[in-house]
Scaffold this active site. Structure first.
Site, mmCIF file in Angstrom:
data_model
loop_
_atom_site.group_PDB
_atom_site.id
_atom_site.type_symbol
_atom_site.label_atom_id
_atom_site.label_comp_id
_atom_site.label_asym_id
_atom_site.label_seq_id
_atom_site.Cartn_x
_atom_site.Cartn_y
_atom_site.Cartn_z
ATOM 1 N N HIS A 10 36.884 42.339 -29.725
ATOM 2 C CA HIS A 10 36.248 42.079 -28.538
ATOM 3 C C HIS A 10 35.050 43.182 -27.936
ATOM 4 C CE1 HIS A 10 37.172 38.848 -25.381
ATOM 5 N NE2 HIS A 10 36.383 39.537 -24.611
ATOM 6 N N ILE B 255 27.566 44.583 -35.372
ATOM 7 C CA ILE B 255 26.480 44.090 -36.350
ATOM 8 C C ILE B 255 25.302 43.826 -35.947
ATOM 9 C CG2 ILE B 255 26.072 41.982 -37.782
ATOM 10 C CD1 ILE B 255 29.178 41.547 -37.964
HETATM 11 C C1 LIG Z 1 29.962 41.662 -21.247
HETATM 12 C C2 LIG Z 1 30.607 40.976 -22.319
HETATM 13 C C3 LIG Z 1 31.139 39.824 -22.037
HETATM 14 C C4 LIG Z 1 31.971 39.217 -23.167
HETATM 15 N N1 LIG Z 1 32.731 38.038 -22.810
HETATM 16 C C5 LIG Z 1 33.279 37.241 -23.920
HETATM 17 C C6 LIG Z 1 33.975 36.080 -23.618
HETATM 18 O O1 LIG Z 1 33.645 35.441 -22.510
HETATM 19 N N2 LIG Z 1 34.652 35.486 -24.690
HETATM 20 C C7 LIG Z 1 34.921 35.989 -25.787
HETATM 21 O O2 LIG Z 1 35.344 35.653 -26.788
HETATM 22 N N3 LIG Z 1 34.188 37.385 -26.159
HETATM 23 C C8 LIG Z 1 33.482 37.956 -25.085
HETATM 24 N N4 LIG Z 1 32.900 38.984 -25.409
HETATM 25 C C9 LIG Z 1 33.063 39.950 -26.467
HETATM 26 C C10 LIG Z 1 31.941 39.364 -27.771
HETATM 27 O O3 LIG Z 1 32.022 37.883 -28.135
HETATM 28 C C11 LIG Z 1 32.090 40.329 -28.885
HETATM 29 O O4 LIG Z 1 33.154 40.098 -29.822
HETATM 30 C C12 LIG Z 1 32.054 41.671 -28.975
HETATM 31 O O5 LIG Z 1 30.949 42.150 -27.804
HETATM 32 C C13 LIG Z 1 31.531 42.308 -30.411
HETATM 33 O O6 LIG Z 1 30.110 41.834 -30.810
HETATM 34 P P1 LIG Z 1 28.977 42.726 -30.518
HETATM 35 O O7 LIG Z 1 29.383 44.360 -30.806
HETATM 36 O O8 LIG Z 1 27.878 42.328 -31.341
HETATM 37 O O9 LIG Z 1 28.542 42.600 -28.989
HETATM 38 C C14 LIG Z 1 32.144 39.625 -24.409
HETATM 39 C C15 LIG Z 1 31.377 41.177 -24.554
HETATM 40 C C16 LIG Z 1 30.781 41.726 -23.772
HETATM 41 C C17 LIG Z 1 29.761 42.773 -23.954
#
Ligand SMILES: Cc1cc2nc3c(=O)[nH]c(=O)nc-3n(C[C@H](O)[C@H](O)[C@H](O)COP(=O)(O)O)c2cc1C
Length: 339
Positions: A236, A270
């Site tokens: 997450h 990523i």
């Molecule tokens: C502000 C914020 C809100 C997020 N809300 C959700 C969500 O509602 N559901 C979910 O599965 N992941 C949520 N995520 C997690 C992202 O889907 C993802 O797993 C995580 O940010 C890692 O990917 P990234 O490094 O490319 O951002 C959220 C991330 C952020 C930063």
């Protein structure tokens, strides 16, 4: 429009917590929550990003001189790249009030569909978020993946009705959302699930069910036994458990254990097509990229999404061609080395 120009524009459109950095590596936002940062010390998002940079590529151009094919299929749908926009909920709170979740998801789903990929949409405390996301997915031929929070079965089934009505080609649940501060102790309840509880939910789900938030071999087996059609290796983005390992580090052992039984997606830091290649070389079938798509939407809506997808796609293609992979199936672990 170039991604750098979209980022520049986004800087004037967002609240104070996201700096719309040239590289979204978790350093500037640290532990800002609310905001796009990570929980506790805020270091897990940084480690996610850094772990991909520790993987070096093995260049080999003594191969057939053909254009690399990046076409990717999942559950009978074909996409231009093995890349999804990750779900992000409560954008107003975390990124500023230019958009609420309804408008954000509407732009995201349409922009991704137009760009030849698909978006996962987020969920939250506002019931309208899922409703409007599902409407947008319906308008886009079912190309989008609603991601339902780990509510109890009754609430899940209510939300599933909207997913069915939308004709979404798959549905997901972010089981790791159990660690989000705002979901603790709420009514209706949302949180951890036993394998049996997960199985009961999946049995009632007519479309492929993706379990998002797997970080261990044990967890991957439980999701698979419960009937998951795919998993997302994800912490997450560091927002649910401080001290978690980077996803790039746990991915290979999960790939070995699952051994091709179900597709494995991965996310967390990523940021380039080179990173996408690294993930596939470690055995992932596809990736999710979450935070950078928010910057693109805030900066230039669908045009921003197209700019990011074009950039990621051309970087991936270039990397494949320079490492001797003519298609996604040819990407192999002998094309990378650990620093
Ligand atoms: C502000 C914020 C809100 C997020 N809300 C959700 C969500 O509602 N559901 C979910 O599965 N992941 C949520 N995520 C997690 C992202 O889907 C993802 O797993 C995580 O940010 C890692 O990917 P990234 O490094 O490319 O951002 C959220 C991330 C952020 C930063």
């Amino acid at each position: 429009m170039k991604v750098e120009d979209v980022l520049k524009k986004a800087r004037t459109q967002m609240g104070p917590n996201c700096k719309s950095c040239p590289i979204c590596n978790g350093r500037a936002c640290g532990n800002t929550m609310p905001g796009p940062g990570a929980k506790g010390t805020g270091t897990v998002a940084i480690h996610n990003y850094d772990a991909w940079q520790n993987i070096e590529l093995n260049m080999d151009t003594l191969c057939e001189n053909v254009e690399a094919d990046t076409t990717f299929s999942l559950f009978g749908k074909t996409f231009q790249y093995p890349i999804f926009a990750g779900p992000v909920g409560h954008v107003e709170l975390h990124y500023g009030d230019k958009y609420d979740d309804q408008v954000y998801n509407h732009i995201l789903v349409r922009g991704c569909h137009q760009a030849g990929i698909a978006a996962f949409t987020g969920d939250g405390m506002n019931a309208d978020t899922m409703k409007v996301a599902c409407q947008s997915i319906k308008e886009n031929e079912g190309i989008g993946i609603p991601t339902i929070k780990p509510w109890n079965e009754q609430v899940y089934l209510e939300k599933l009705e909207m997913v069915k009505e939308a004709g979404a080609f798959a549905v997901a649940m972010d089981v790791d959302a159990a660690g989000l501060p705002f979901l603790k102790g709420i009514v209706p309840p949302a949180g951890r699930k036993t394998e049996k509880e997960l199985q009961a939910i999946i049995e009632k789900t007519p479309m492929p069910f993706i379990v998002k938030g797997i970080m261990t071999v044990k967890g991957a087996y439980k999701a698979w036994r419960a009937g998951a059609s795919a998993i997302v290796v994800s912490n997450h983005g560091g927002r649910v458990l401080d001290g978690c390992a980077p996803t790039a580090e746990v991915l290979p052992e999960i790939v070995r254990a699952i051994d091709g039984r179900i597709p494995i997606l991965v996310d967390g830091g990523i940021r380039t097509g080179v990173d996408v290649f690294r993930a596939l070389a470690l055995g992932a079938d596809g990736v999710l990229i979450a935070r950078p798509f928010v910057n693109m939407v805030y900066g230039a809506q669908e045009e921003g999404i197209q700019a990011l997808v074009d950039k990621l796609g051309s970087e991936l293609k270039d990397t494949m061609e320079m490492c001797g992979a003519k298609d996604l199936q040819s990407i192999h672990k002998d094309m990378i080395r650990l620093k």
